[in-house]
Design an enzyme around this catalytic site. Structure first.
Site, PDB file in Angstrom:
ATOM      1  N   ASP A  84       0.832  -1.205   0.000  1.00 50.40           N
ATOM      2  CA  ASP A  84       0.000   0.000   0.000  1.00 50.40           C
ATOM      3  C   ASP A  84       0.872   1.264   0.000  1.00 50.40           C
ATOM      4  OD1 ASP A  84      -2.341   1.850   0.788  1.00 50.40           O
ATOM      5  OD2 ASP A  84      -3.319  -0.109   0.756  1.00 50.40           O
ATOM      6  N   ASP A  85       0.334   2.351   0.478  1.00 53.77           N
ATOM      7  CA  ASP A  85       0.956   3.678   0.400  1.00 53.77           C
ATOM      8  C   ASP A  85       2.310   3.720   1.122  1.00 53.77           C
ATOM      9  OD1 ASP A  85       1.183   6.365  -0.206  1.00 53.77           O
ATOM     10  OD2 ASP A  85      -0.649   6.965   0.831  1.00 53.77           O
ATOM     11  N   LYS A 159      -3.856  -0.938  -6.831  1.00 54.96           N
ATOM     12  CA  LYS A 159      -4.902  -0.299  -6.027  1.00 54.96           C
ATOM     13  C   LYS A 159      -4.761   1.198  -6.249  1.00 54.96           C
ATOM     14  CE  LYS A 159      -6.212   0.641  -1.213  1.00 54.96           C
ATOM     15  NZ  LYS A 159      -5.913   0.344   0.214  1.00 54.96           N
ATOM     16  N   ASP A 161      -6.115   4.922  -5.556  1.00 55.78           N
ATOM     17  CA  ASP A 161      -6.876   5.687  -4.574  1.00 55.78           C
ATOM     18  C   ASP A 161      -7.417   6.990  -5.176  1.00 55.78           C
ATOM     19  OD1 ASP A 161      -7.956   6.180  -2.022  1.00 55.78           O
ATOM     20  OD2 ASP A 161      -6.143   5.445  -1.037  1.00 55.78           O
ATOM     21  N   ARG A 217     -14.407   0.716  -5.134  1.00 57.58           N
ATOM     22  CA  ARG A 217     -14.935   0.874  -3.789  1.00 57.58           C
ATOM     23  C   ARG A 217     -16.309   1.519  -3.849  1.00 57.58           C
ATOM     24  NH1 ARG A 217     -11.483   1.865   0.297  1.00 57.58           N
ATOM     25  NH2 ARG A 217     -13.336   2.666   1.358  1.00 57.58           N
ATOM     26  N   ASP A 221     -14.130   4.301   3.932  1.00 59.19           N
ATOM     27  CA  ASP A 221     -13.235   3.273   4.473  1.00 59.19           C
ATOM     28  C   ASP A 221     -13.860   2.547   5.665  1.00 59.19           C
ATOM     29  OD1 ASP A 221     -11.435   4.157   2.622  1.00 59.19           O
ATOM     30  OD2 ASP A 221     -10.080   5.122   4.060  1.00 59.19           O
ATOM     31  N   GLN A 264     -26.480  -5.014  -7.029  1.00 63.76           N
ATOM     32  CA  GLN A 264     -26.965  -5.417  -8.347  1.00 63.76           C
ATOM     33  C   GLN A 264     -25.998  -5.048  -9.463  1.00 63.76           C
ATOM     34  OE1 GLN A 264     -30.271  -2.588  -9.657  1.00 63.76           O
ATOM     35  NE2 GLN A 264     -30.059  -2.045  -7.502  1.00 63.76           N
TER      36      GLN A 264
END
Length: 502
Positions: A84-85, A159, A161, A217, A221, A264
């Site tokens: 990650d970061d 990923k 952001d 997303r 968070d 959906q």
């Protein structure tokens, strides 16, 4: 695929031309449900952020990866190791990102090669902004350079952001264009790279991200709490389609309730991401973590572990390692569940919260999944009638409600703590042969895919058979406070009004 899921079978000529002109989709991919052919079922893996934040280095990543292999998690499908970061030290004179030489002295290609040698895949992080969320250089305006770097390093997953967007959000088109720039850059490298948008549901990504990414997303968070309301996550469940500030510190139930509205939109190769898993981080009870894991799996969210896998408890491992629940997530139908009812209850918890819910999902082999959530403060007997389960099919008048079903508890064969501790301590042997007599708790998806295992009715994927439901009958379970009852139902051939022959 469940009847309520969208089917992208036909596109009018105008829409098709628009997609080809404005996204990275190609003519050869038209008709595919994955814009780049990747992750037809949701990605599974581990990300360091929830447990470590910016406190990362080469040793942590490789040590965690080795534990994922040793503890059988890779062979359950957790194969993306996502850095990650905070990994970068900035850009060089040519505009290319460089890794922090103190944290990663051997560089990113070395790290990627080591992970690949373990049979794992490497993921990395950036942001579609001027900076990342940790205020390191972002990729906005440097999409080509960064995609080329990642491809050259052997990266398999990005990923991406949403911090420091420089005002390039507020409409669906603005966000689409900003995230599509990286989508095109990744595809131009020629390397297969899974592309996961971490844009918090901003500007309704379920409406536009399907043709440019593998996941997006759908909320703010998550944090390690079951249902505590927090002003930093200001949008209630029904606000998910109109949430100007997704925020963070969103509880598990807050995200589950929001998912009821947008599930959906998930299809094979392009799914709603409910955020990383908090199982094992200590903020919830065992029953609450079971709800968390069950509903993420049921709703085909990527299953990305977010705990310190080097120091897991037996309970934590046994949740992450439940193959019967993972099999829902990896089912070829890739259709999220449907919440058919939700009611408030009088027994509120310390945060003033309390509700009960029932979710259903149809799997690729026409098995039915039923989840009954008790988010009240007391244990209770819960029930769901077949007429209610098959409400979308016509309720009591439906053929499905007039059939009988065998009932399988998907937590019934959860790995016991002694076995889990044996796995963690290295005294339990690895699972090499699925379907071995007595092997009800463990599975090796490297040796046999979930799809193949289910076609062979492997017990570890089916769960524990606990009874049957008669035609027009009722599924019943005593569900603990902040707990879940999760069942797979399979038609057994019995029909209403038809007597068994002697």
């Amino acid at each position: 695929m469940a009847p309520h899921q969208p089917k992208l079978r036909t596109l009018c000529a105008t829409t098709l031309l628009t997609l080809l002109a404005h996204s990275s989709i190609t003519a050869a991919q038209v008709g595919s449900t994955s814009y780049n052919g990747q992750t037809l079922t949701p990605a599974m893996g581990w990300d360091n952020w929830n447990a470590f934040g910016c406190t990362i280095d080469e040793s942590l990543i490789l040590g965690s990866a080795q534990k994922i292999v040793d503890n059988g998690l890779r062979d359950l499908g957790y194969n993306y190791i996502i850095l990650d970061d905070c990994w970068s030290q900035g850009r060089n004179a040519s505009g290319y990102l460089e890794a922090d030489a103190t944290k990663f002295p051997h560089g990113m290609k070395y790290l990627s090669d080591r992970l690949h040698a373990m049979g794992l895949k490497m993921g990395m992080y950036s942001s579609a902004g001027v900076y990342t969320c940790g205020r390191f250089p972002g990729s906005l305006g440097f999409e080509k350079e960064d995609a080329e770097s990642w491809a050259g390093w052997g990266v398999d997953y990005i990923k991406y952001d949403n911090c420091y967007s420089n005002g390039q959000e507020g409409t669906e088109l603005l966000s689409f264009n900003r995230f599509n720039a990286m989508s095109k850059a990744l595809n131009a490298t020629g390397r297969p790279i899974v592309y996961g948008l971490c844009n918090w549901g901003t500007d309704h990504p379920w409406n536009w991200a399907t043709t440019i990414s593998n996941s997006w997303r759908m909320s703010g968070d998550v944090y390690d709490n079951f249902d505590r309301p927090d002003p930093r996550c200001p949008c209630a469940e029904s606000d998910v389609t109109n949430c100007p500030l997704p925020g963070y510190h969103c509880s598990v139930m807050n995200i589950i309730n929001k998912m009821a509205y947008v599930g959906q939109k998930s299809i094979s190769g392009a799914v709603n991401d409910m955020d990383m898993l908090e199982v094992g981080n200590g903020g919830m009870t065992d029953d609450e973590y079971k709800v968390h894991f069950s509903l993420w799996a049921l709703n085909v969210s990527p299953l990305i572990m977010g705990t310190d896998v080097r120091n897991m408890s037996g309970q934590t491992l046994s949740i992450y390692s439940n193959p019967a629940v993972i099999a829902l997530n990896q089912d070829p139908s890739v259709g999220a569940g449907t919440r058919l009812w939700s009611y408030d209850v009088a027994d509120k918890d310390q945060w003033g919260q309390g509700q009960i819910q029932m979710w259903v999902r149809t799997l690729s082999n026409n098995d039915i999944v039923v989840a009954m959530i008790n988010a009240g403060n007391e244990a209770r007997m819960m029930n769901s009638s077949l007429a209610g389960i098959f409400l979308d099919n016509g309720g009591a008048k439906s053929m499905q409600a007039q059939m009988g079903y065998d009932l399988y508890d998907l937590w019934g064969y959860r790995m016991d703590n002694a076995t889990a501790m044996g796995v963690l301590n290295g005294t339990e042997t690895k699972v090499m042969h699925n379907g071995a007599k007595g092997n009800t708790m463990r599975y090796n998806a490297t040796a046999m895919s979930y799809e193949e295992g289910l076609s062979k009715n492997v017990t570890a994927l089916m769960g524990e058979m606990v009874g049957s439901v008669k035609p027009m009958g009722m599924v019943k379970a005593m569900v603990p406070s902040h707990g879940v009852a999760l069942y797979r139902m399979r038609a057994n051939g019995k029909m209403l009004g038809v007597r068994d022959e002697l």
